[in-house]
Write an enzyme that holds these catalytic residues in place. Structure first.
Site, PDB file in Angstrom:
ATOM      1  CE  LYS A  97      20.104  -0.915  -2.061  1.00 26.61           C
ATOM      2  NZ  LYS A  97      18.780  -1.385  -1.585  1.00 26.61           N
ATOM      3  NE  ARG A 136      17.838  -4.466   0.928  1.00 29.00           N
ATOM      4  CZ  ARG A 136      17.872  -3.369   1.651  1.00 29.00           C
ATOM      5  NH1 ARG A 136      16.808  -2.961   2.327  1.00 29.00           N
ATOM      6  NH2 ARG A 136      18.955  -2.633   1.696  1.00 29.00           N
ATOM      7  CD  GLN A 141       9.664  -2.172   1.437  1.00 32.25           C
ATOM      8  OE1 GLN A 141       9.254  -3.186   1.979  1.00 32.25           O
ATOM      9  NE2 GLN A 141      10.582  -2.215   0.504  1.00 32.25           N
ATOM     10  CG  ASP A 199      -0.842   5.097   3.437  1.00 28.02           C
ATOM     11  OD1 ASP A 199       0.165   4.423   3.152  1.00 28.02           O
ATOM     12  OD2 ASP A 199      -0.957   6.316   3.143  1.00 28.02           O
ATOM     13  N   GLY A 225      10.530   1.811   8.432  1.00 27.06           N
ATOM     14  CA  GLY A 225      10.535   3.081   7.707  1.00 27.06           C
ATOM     15  C   GLY A 225      11.690   4.019   7.995  1.00 27.06           C
ATOM     16  CE  LYS A 277      13.269  11.175   7.117  1.00 30.99           C
ATOM     17  NZ  LYS A 277      12.128  12.103   7.154  1.00 30.99           N
TER      18      LYS A 277
HETATM   19  N1  LIG Z   1      14.703  -0.504   6.327  1.00 33.56           N
HETATM   20  C1  LIG Z   1      14.933  -0.662   5.053  1.00 33.56           C
HETATM   21  O1  LIG Z   1      15.745  -1.489   4.633  1.00 33.56           O
HETATM   22  C2  LIG Z   1      14.150   0.153   4.078  1.00 33.56           C
HETATM   23  C3  LIG Z   1      14.155  -0.198   2.719  1.00 33.56           C
HETATM   24  C4  LIG Z   1      13.363   0.520   1.837  1.00 33.56           C
HETATM   25  C5  LIG Z   1      12.608   1.587   2.300  1.00 33.56           C
HETATM   26  N2  LIG Z   1      12.653   1.933   3.617  1.00 33.56           N
HETATM   27  C6  LIG Z   1      11.889   3.060   4.135  1.00 33.56           C
HETATM   28  O2  LIG Z   1      10.538   2.629   4.325  1.00 33.56           O
HETATM   29  C7  LIG Z   1       9.677   3.763   4.213  1.00 33.56           C
HETATM   30  C8  LIG Z   1       8.561   3.426   3.245  1.00 33.56           C
HETATM   31  O3  LIG Z   1       9.115   3.243   1.955  1.00 33.56           O
HETATM   32  P1  LIG Z   1       8.180   3.224   0.666  1.00 33.56           P
HETATM   33  O4  LIG Z   1       9.099   3.024  -0.479  1.00 33.56           O
HETATM   34  O5  LIG Z   1       7.037   2.312   0.880  1.00 33.56           O
HETATM   35  O6  LIG Z   1       7.665   4.749   0.678  1.00 33.56           O
HETATM   36  P2  LIG Z   1       6.327   5.300   0.002  1.00 33.56           P
HETATM   37  O7  LIG Z   1       6.481   6.778  -0.031  1.00 33.56           O
HETATM   38  O8  LIG Z   1       6.041   4.571  -1.257  1.00 33.56           O
HETATM   39  O9  LIG Z   1       5.181   4.895   1.047  1.00 33.56           O
HETATM   40  C9  LIG Z   1       5.081   5.438   2.322  1.00 33.56           C
HETATM   41  C10 LIG Z   1       3.615   5.379   2.735  1.00 33.56           C
HETATM   42  O10 LIG Z   1       3.519   5.801   4.089  1.00 33.56           O
HETATM   43  C11 LIG Z   1       2.347   6.618   4.212  1.00 33.56           C
HETATM   44  N3  LIG Z   1       2.488   7.469   5.379  1.00 33.56           N
HETATM   45  C12 LIG Z   1       3.330   8.516   5.546  1.00 33.56           C
HETATM   46  N4  LIG Z   1       3.176   9.030   6.771  1.00 33.56           N
HETATM   47  C13 LIG Z   1       2.226   8.292   7.386  1.00 33.56           C
HETATM   48  C14 LIG Z   1       1.609   8.361   8.672  1.00 33.56           C
HETATM   49  N5  LIG Z   1       1.952   9.291   9.551  1.00 33.56           N
HETATM   50  N6  LIG Z   1       0.650   7.455   8.955  1.00 33.56           N
HETATM   51  C15 LIG Z   1       0.277   6.510   8.063  1.00 33.56           C
HETATM   52  N7  LIG Z   1       0.820   6.410   6.821  1.00 33.56           N
HETATM   53  C16 LIG Z   1       1.784   7.296   6.506  1.00 33.56           C
HETATM   54  C17 LIG Z   1       2.294   7.385   2.896  1.00 33.56           C
HETATM   55  O11 LIG Z   1       0.989   7.872   2.655  1.00 33.56           O
HETATM   56  C18 LIG Z   1       2.729   6.322   1.904  1.00 33.56           C
HETATM   57  O12 LIG Z   1       1.648   5.593   1.375  1.00 33.56           O
HETATM   58  C19 LIG Z   1      10.549   4.931   3.769  1.00 33.56           C
HETATM   59  O13 LIG Z   1      10.861   5.736   4.870  1.00 33.56           O
HETATM   60  C20 LIG Z   1      11.790   4.250   3.218  1.00 33.56           C
HETATM   61  O14 LIG Z   1      12.935   5.053   3.284  1.00 33.56           O
HETATM   62  C21 LIG Z   1      13.397   1.228   4.511  1.00 33.56           C
END
Ligand SMILES: NC(=O)c1ccc[n+]([C@@H]2O[C@H](COP(=O)([O-])OP(=O)(O)OC[C@H]3O[C@@H](n4cnc5c(N)ncnc54)[C@H](O)[C@@H]3O)[C@@H](O)[C@H]2O)c1
Length: 331
Positions: A71, A115, A143, A164, A226, A232
């Site tokens: 990927k 996943r 997510q 959120d 996240g 982070k």
């Molecule tokens: N662990 C993994 O395998 C994996 C996989 C995919 C994504 N992620 C991570 O998960 C996170 C979310 O991904 P996503 O694609 O949903 O992102 P996204 O930007 O679509 O959604 C993130 C959401 O979090 C909210 N948010 C931000 N700060 C906040 C806070 N302090 N309090 C409450 N809400 C808050 C935002 O308003 C937004 O709606 C990202 O950091 C991404 O990198 C991790």
């Protein structure tokens, strides 16, 4: 005989997978890893600082399943504003273990969503209390729906609480939960969600802790989704020191997962990790044994999750004749 190459766009893939199937596949992939039967070199990174971008390269191989893939996934933070593109663009290339041929190139966004949700579901199955009833989700972005869909299959949910930064997004996710017949509401604060839930998912890109130690109660399970990069953090480090901490992979988690900041500061080390989830799924260590324990699962996302999920989508695409097919690239 040479295989032709299937191309699958995001629009071809949407709806190809059932979350219950993906939960089972992720469990199988983690069991394979726990038994030492996977190949998964560390993620490699290419950096594009002048464009505020980074590209991750994630290879994975499951010999028992005869499945391999790579990927590619980027994070380019200026994309939405400057180029009208998503921040993350994921592509998966499925490789034939037998011949090394690429069999399929697919958009990886949907696979990543499925996943990532499913691994929280698997962790919840092994680490949450059996009587957990309230699911809390902080972060209702891309997510959010995948997390909801997966974790609801892994615990007997009575109620869903969502927060959120953008309240409207929390409301939308709560509405989706109600669509599954669950009681659900959007909360004004993260604190309300954390204090009120038994199982918590954090899925925000926050770079500072948004879950306070004070709010976390005995018996809770937290899926930290996240955090994806050094520096982070979504939950206060103090929570880790009183929790049973499980990671998907120590190397990845200590460099870029929820534990990375406390590890860098010397406040947390490997001795504080109870297990890697693959060890628990493979039966080498028990999951939760104490109802009063706080459990934390730190997921950074493993390439083997993408491999099994993408291969399942590929099988379905073949059955339904989705996408389009071209001659092998080497012809
Ligand atoms: N662990 C993994 O395998 C994996 C996989 C995919 C994504 N992620 C991570 O998960 C996170 C979310 O991904 P996503 O694609 O949903 O992102 P996204 O930007 O679509 O959604 C993130 C959401 O979090 C909210 N948010 C931000 N700060 C906040 C806070 N302090 N309090 C409450 N809400 C808050 C935002 O308003 C937004 O709606 C990202 O950091 C991404 O990198 C991790």
């Amino acid at each position: 005989m040479a295989e032709r190459l299937r191309i699958l766009r995001a629009s071809d893939l949407d709806g190809t997978l059932d979350m219950r199937d993906v939960l089972a596949l992720i469990e199988r992939a983690f069991a394979e890893r726990g038994l030492g039967r996977t190949e998964m070199p560390p993620k490699s990174y290419l950096h594009f600082p002048s464009h505020q971008g980074v590209l991750l390269i994630m290879p994975g191989n499951l010999p028992q399943l005869e499945q391999a893939a790579v990927k590619l996934i980027n994070v380019h933070t200026r994309n939405p504003v400057e180029h009208g593109l998503p921040t993350l663009i994921a592509t998966v290339v499925l490789i034939s273990p037998e011949t090394g041929e690429p069999l399929c190139i697919m958009d990886g966004t949907y696979v990543t969503g499925m996943r990532t949700g499913a691994v929280s579901g698997v962790a919840t199955k092994y680490l949450a209390r059996k009587d957990a009833r309230v699911l809390g989700i902080v972060g209702a972005g891309f997510q959010g729906p995948f997390q909801l869909d997966a974790v609801r299959h892994s615990m007997a949910v009575d109620e869903v609480l969502v927060a959120d930064l953008v309240l409207e997004r929390a409301r939308k996710l709560a509405e989706r939960a109600r669509g599954f017949g669950l009681k659900a509401r959007a909360c004004e604060t993260v604190e309300e969600v954390v204090r009120g839930c038994d199982v918590l998912v954090t899925a925000t890109p926050s770079d500072h802790p948004i879950v306070k130690d004070d709010w976390v109660h005995e018996g809770m399970h937290i899926n930290c989704v996240g955090t994806y990069a050094k520096g982070k953090q979504e939950i206060e480090g103090a929570i880790l020191t009183r929790a049973m901490v499980v990671v998907d992979d120590w190397e990845q988690a200590s460099h870029a997962g929820e534990i990375n900041v406390p590890v860098t500061r010397g406040e947390f080390d490997r001795s504080g990790v109870y297990a890697e989830l693959p060890q628990i799924v493979a039966g080498l260590k028990p999951g939760r044994t104490d109802d009063s324990a706080i459990t934390v699962f730190d997921t950074t996302g493993l390439a083997i999750q993408d491999v099994v999920t993408a291969w399942q989508a590929f099988q379905v695409a073949k059955e339904r004749n989705l996408g389009f097919i071209i001659d092998p690239l080497y012809t």
